[in-house]
Structures are given as C-alpha cells and as structure tokens.
Design a protein around this motif. Structure first.
Motif, mmCIF file in Angstrom:
data_model
loop_
_atom_site.group_PDB
_atom_site.id
_atom_site.type_symbol
_atom_site.label_atom_id
_atom_site.label_comp_id
_atom_site.label_asym_id
_atom_site.label_seq_id
_atom_site.Cartn_x
_atom_site.Cartn_y
_atom_site.Cartn_z
ATOM 1 N N ASP A 27 0.810 -1.228 0.000
ATOM 2 C CA ASP A 27 0.000 0.000 0.000
ATOM 3 C C ASP A 27 0.844 1.280 0.000
ATOM 4 N N GLU A 28 2.159 1.133 -0.127
ATOM 5 C CA GLU A 28 3.029 2.316 -0.124
ATOM 6 C C GLU A 28 2.790 3.159 -1.385
ATOM 7 N N LEU A 29 2.836 4.456 -1.218
ATOM 8 C CA LEU A 29 2.629 5.384 -2.330
ATOM 9 C C LEU A 29 3.925 5.538 -3.128
ATOM 10 N N GLY A 30 3.778 5.626 -4.449
ATOM 11 C CA GLY A 30 4.943 5.835 -5.300
ATOM 12 C C GLY A 30 4.700 6.931 -6.326
ATOM 13 N N GLU A 31 5.798 7.441 -6.888
ATOM 14 C CA GLU A 31 5.724 8.449 -7.948
ATOM 15 C C GLU A 31 6.442 7.936 -9.178
ATOM 16 N N ILE A 32 5.830 8.149 -10.328
ATOM 17 C CA ILE A 32 6.466 7.807 -11.608
ATOM 18 C C ILE A 32 6.793 9.113 -12.306
ATOM 19 N N GLU A 33 8.055 9.296 -12.651
ATOM 20 C CA GLU A 33 8.462 10.504 -13.371
ATOM 21 C C GLU A 33 8.726 10.135 -14.832
ATOM 22 N N LEU A 34 7.921 10.719 -15.740
ATOM 23 C CA LEU A 34 8.084 10.437 -17.163
ATOM 24 C C LEU A 34 9.261 11.226 -17.725
ATOM 25 N N GLN A 35 9.615 10.927 -18.976
ATOM 26 C CA GLN A 35 10.766 11.591 -19.602
ATOM 27 C C GLN A 35 10.566 13.101 -19.712
ATOM 28 N N ASN A 36 9.314 13.534 -19.852
ATOM 29 C CA ASN A 36 9.047 14.970 -19.984
ATOM 30 C C ASN A 36 8.906 15.671 -18.631
ATOM 31 N N GLY A 37 9.174 14.944 -17.532
ATOM 32 C CA GLY A 37 9.100 15.552 -16.198
ATOM 33 C C GLY A 37 7.744 15.424 -15.527
ATOM 34 N N GLU A 38 6.738 14.911 -16.252
ATOM 35 C CA GLU A 38 5.401 14.763 -15.668
ATOM 36 C C GLU A 38 5.428 13.714 -14.563
ATOM 37 N N LEU A 39 4.702 13.992 -13.462
ATOM 38 C CA LEU A 39 4.639 13.066 -12.340
ATOM 39 C C LEU A 39 3.275 12.385 -12.299
ATOM 40 N N ARG A 40 3.299 11.072 -12.081
ATOM 41 C CA ARG A 40 2.067 10.315 -11.879
ATOM 42 C C ARG A 40 2.228 9.478 -10.620
ATOM 43 N N ARG A 41 1.090 9.160 -10.011
ATOM 44 C CA ARG A 41 1.152 8.441 -8.738
ATOM 45 C C ARG A 41 0.720 6.984 -8.894
ATOM 46 N N CYS A 42 1.202 6.157 -7.980
ATOM 47 C CA CYS A 42 0.857 4.745 -7.976
ATOM 48 C C CYS A 42 0.930 4.243 -6.534
ATOM 49 N N LYS A 43 0.434 3.022 -6.306
ATOM 50 C CA LYS A 43 0.595 2.423 -4.974
ATOM 51 C C LYS A 43 0.945 0.951 -5.125
ATOM 52 N N VAL A 44 1.640 0.430 -4.117
ATOM 53 C CA VAL A 44 2.115 -0.951 -4.153
ATOM 54 C C VAL A 44 0.954 -1.902 -3.889
ATOM 55 N N LEU A 45 0.773 -2.878 -4.816
ATOM 56 C CA LEU A 45 -0.280 -3.884 -4.678
ATOM 57 C C LEU A 45 0.261 -5.216 -4.189
ATOM 58 N N GLU A 46 1.389 -5.651 -4.778
ATOM 59 C CA GLU A 46 1.959 -6.954 -4.426
ATOM 60 C C GLU A 46 3.475 -6.855 -4.405
ATOM 61 N N ILE A 47 4.078 -7.657 -3.534
ATOM 62 C CA ILE A 47 5.544 -7.713 -3.444
ATOM 63 C C ILE A 47 5.957 -9.173 -3.523
ATOM 64 N N ASP A 48 6.840 -9.494 -4.460
ATOM 65 C CA ASP A 48 7.377 -10.845 -4.605
ATOM 66 C C ASP A 48 8.895 -10.734 -4.642
ATOM 67 N N GLY A 49 9.522 -10.870 -3.473
ATOM 68 C CA GLY A 49 10.966 -10.660 -3.387
ATOM 69 C C GLY A 49 11.289 -9.194 -3.648
ATOM 70 N N THR A 50 12.019 -8.944 -4.758
ATOM 71 C CA THR A 50 12.321 -7.555 -5.129
ATOM 72 C C THR A 50 11.455 -7.091 -6.294
ATOM 73 N N ASP A 51 10.513 -7.938 -6.712
ATOM 74 C CA ASP A 51 9.564 -7.534 -7.769
ATOM 75 C C ASP A 51 8.336 -6.891 -7.114
ATOM 76 N N VAL A 52 7.992 -5.708 -7.575
ATOM 77 C CA VAL A 52 6.868 -4.973 -6.976
ATOM 78 C C VAL A 52 5.838 -4.668 -8.063
ATOM 79 N N LEU A 53 4.598 -5.089 -7.813
ATOM 80 C CA LEU A 53 3.487 -4.765 -8.707
ATOM 81 C C LEU A 53 2.783 -3.536 -8.150
#
Length: 458
Positions: A27-53
C-alpha cells in the motif's frame, strides 16, 4: 534518501511491474516521473521478493519503460486534514477543485484508517432528524448507525441524497453537525447537480464534498470513499463533531474493484466480483460509529443502485449483512409520481427502537410507527383485492384502509425533495392519516396516546 528505480519491466492496463526494489511495503505510495518531467502516482499492490506490482492512479499512456523512473515515498496514500475542509469541494484524491486555495493541513492521515475497537464502541441510541418522514417516522436513523439506501437505475436517489445532506441534524447539536459527501463514479452533470444544490441551499458551509467522475481512473474510485471517511474521522474524533457520511454510488466502487481484480488475474467470485468484496466493503462501513473516548460520531448512509433491481445481487446482499438495515426505493411508487419513492414495508432500520420515544422524539412515536406499518400493509392488501374482485367485494373498513394506503403514499411518503419536516410534523401527519380509520382499528397504540393525540374532528 529516496531511491529511484529505472527498472520498469512491464505495463498492463492499470498495473505496472518494477524489478529490483528494496524495502517496499504493501500500500506504499509511489511516484512515476516520465521523460518529460510529468509526475504520476501509484501504490504498491503486491511484493514478490524484489519484484513490486504497482497500481496506477492515472492512465498508463506515455510511460516509456526505459526512460521513466519510479520512487517509493515510504508512506501510504494520505489526506491533508484541517477544519478548513468544511465548505470545500475536492476531487476523488483529495485535491481542491473549487478554485480555492490548497488546504493548510493540521496533519496527514492514512486514508485506510484504523479499525475501530469493538470494545471502544458506544451503542447508537440518539435520533438524527433527516426531515424525510418515511425515514424519521418509520425507519429512524440513529447517530452512529450504518443505514444504506438501495435504489435502482433511473430512480431519484441523487435527489434524496442531496435532500438528506442539507436537512439532516442532531436535535440540540445543530452547530456541531457536519456532512461528508462522496460522489463515486458519477457523471459531470450529477457532480454539478450536487455542487450547485449545496451552494444554492447554503448546505455547502457545513459539508466536505468529494467528487470522482466516471472518466477518472478506477483506482481513484477505490480511494474516494476512503478519503471521505478519513475526513469524517478527523472531524468526528479530533474535532468532536457529529458527522453524517453519504457515499453514492457504492455499485460504481464495487465495479472498480472488479476491474482491478480482473487486471490482476485474480480468481473471480460471484458475478465476477472479487472474493474479498465482503471484507473490502466491511473495511469501509465499519469505520462508522461512536466511541467512548470521543463526543463525536460518524453516521453512514451508503447509497447503491441494484443492478436489474435485484436485492440478491452481491453488492446489496453483502451490504445488508454488514449494515443495520436498508431503505429501499420503489420503481412502482416512482411511476405513481411519489417522490421520494421510499417503499416503507421492505425497508428496515434495525436500531430505530433505540432512537425514538420520550426525550428523544416523542412518547407516541413507537405506537404510531407500528400502527402506520400495519395500516399501510392492510391498505395495500385491500387495494389489491379491489383490483381483482372489484370495490363491491370490500367491506366499509376495507375501503377505508385502501383510502388510507393511497393517502399515505401521496402525503406521508411523497413529500417532495424540498419539504423539510420536523419529527413533530411527521408524527402529527401520521395521526392525521390514521384518523381516516375508526379509533377501534388503532390497536397498536396505547389508549392514553389515542386520547391525547387523535385529531379532534371539527
């Protein structure tokens, strides 16, 4: 130090897979920064080792796997809370959209809240006046209760929700009452209706309004009711206010859950909804109530449209298990021009007996309530018999009951959306309608109340 990851390996609809992530939490909040500098938000749904959905709050278009980077912020999605929220309009993610300034937060609260300890709950037993006779008189709403409204597509539940929001109050505590209104997955026209109705009537001054539109992402639809309940918890348990929360439409919320569940390729349950729908709805509904350590309270009215008017559909079915009753809107009454078209016979408030009587509403309330139910039921049966066999087959008393049922629907239930009745007016109207019947038929009311309240004919 917040780490950035350029290891996005896959994007599928509202989901994105990030590899090589260290220390991410559910449920942790994340930010995605696109190449043009635009920010979008996401949240963690699943964790499998170091793979995060992660689940995206905005559309996935424009995300370049090689050129975009992700950072995790170390906390779940939060709402900035303050007393200044009253009178403001927010989008489904808690951002102001009314042209006013940003909120100066007193705190940031996790929108998932905390479960209320059952041992800390106080029993709901205080009357809330909605100004709607079919609710106040017959299916009374009690402070701290969860009382859903079951509607159908095309029925005026939006108008009823707005009416309750602007009229509701706890008698004697009017200045300490607030409404948190969350509109989930609605059209732009519906959103404008709610905003303009609250502004027109002045109800906006005591209301916090969250609007999530039908074209907003599904994940935002899932966050919106949690935003509303977080605002309500702050006002109730930190500002000691009596808060009425109205959530409309829970069906749109459940559809968003199903959409995300399908994207995650989860095994579907009934009608394609996720198997955890009951648990998920309970995490919303059970945030309402009263606590021993606070003078404030949260009363919840979730509104849902039943697909195909089916009460056995998973959404109304599961909602009925969690909540304390239901108010049901009738398509037949709506066709007759009765507004609001509340069908009082299948409707039920399981806590109504706790919030009525002397010192709360009026001493005669319980008897009048029972008599109105009985007389309306008998009147409907008489009207059906008249339809089949003709009026000649009815006794004079049966004809009076049939007349009562018609008058009851038109006057008591069909009060319109702009009429605000006090509980005294509601009870007096009940007596006026019962006077259609002979006193000998009023077998569910104590004789002393009949002597005191039965209308004296001129």
């Amino acid at each position: 130090m917040i780490k950035e990851y350029r290891t996005i390996s896959e994007v599928s609809g509202p989901l994105m897979l990030v590899k090589g992530v260290e220390g991410a939490t559910f449920d942790e909040l994340g930010e995605i920064e696109l190449q043009n500098g635009e920010l979008r938000r996401c949240k963690v749904l699943e964790i499998d080792g170091t793979d995060v959905l992660v689940q995206l709050f905005e559309p996935s278009t424009g995300i370049n796997l090689a050129g975009s980077k992700v950072r995790f912020l170390g906390h779940p999605l939060q709402l900035a809370v303050s007393g200044d929220m009253l009178g403001r309009v927010f989008d489904g993610m808690g951002r102001p959209i009314d042209g006013g300034p940003d909120i100066l937060p007193e705190a940031y609260h996790d929108i998932n809240g905390l479960p209320m300890n059952p041992a800390a709950r106080r029993y709901p037993n205080e009357f809330i006046q909605t100004g709607v006779s079919a609710i106040d008189g017959l299916n009374t709403l009690v402070r701290g209760q969860k009382l859903p409204i079951f509607s159908g597509s095309g029925l005026p539940h939006a108008q009823l929700a707005a009416q309750i929001a602007r009229q509701a109050k706890v008698l004697g505590s009017e200045g300490n009452f607030a409404v948190v209104f969350a509109a989930i997955g609605i059209t732009f026209e519906e959103s404008e209706f709610f905003v303009h109705d609250f502004q027109r009537t002045g109800a906006i001054d005591r209301t916090v309004l969250f609007t999530n539109l039908a074209n907003d992402p599904a994940i935002e639809r899932i966050a919106t009711p949690r935003m509303a309940l977080t605002a309500a918890e702050y006002l109730a348990f930190e500002k000691n206010m009596h808060v009425l929360v109205i959530l409309t439409d829970i069906t749109n919320y459940a559809e968003a859950l199903r959409e995300v569940s399908a994207a995650r390729k989860e095994v579907p349950g009934r009608r394609g909804y996720p198997g955890y729908l009951y648990t998920d709805l309970a995490t919303l509904y059970e945030r309402a109530g009263r606590r021993y350590d606070s003078a404030g309270s949260i009363t919840l009215i979730p509104i849902l449209t039943m697909p195909e008017d089916d009460k056995t559909h998973p959404i109304p079915d599961l909602t009925g298990y969690i909540t304390e009753g239901q108010i049901i809107l009738s398509r037949d009454l709506y066709r007759k021009g009765v507004n609001p078209p509340i069908d009082v016979l299948p409707s039920l408030s399981r806590l109504k007996d706790k919030g009525i009587g002397a010192g709360k509403t009026r001493e005669d309330h319980s008897g009048v309530l029972n008599q109105l139910f009985a007389a309306y039921s008998a009147g409907k049966s008489a009207a059906e018999l008249m339809t089949i066999l003709g009026e000649a087959a009815l006794t004079e008393t049966d004809k009076l009951y049939a007349k009562f049922a018609t008058e009851f629907e038109q006057q008591y239930v069909g009060q319109g959306t702009d009429t605000n009745r006090s509980i005294e007016q509601t009870l007096d109207l009940g007596w006026e309608l019962l006077s259609i019947l002979p006193k000998s038929e009023l077998k569910r009311i104590k004789p002393e109340f009949i002597d005191k309240y039965y209308p004296k004919k001129a």
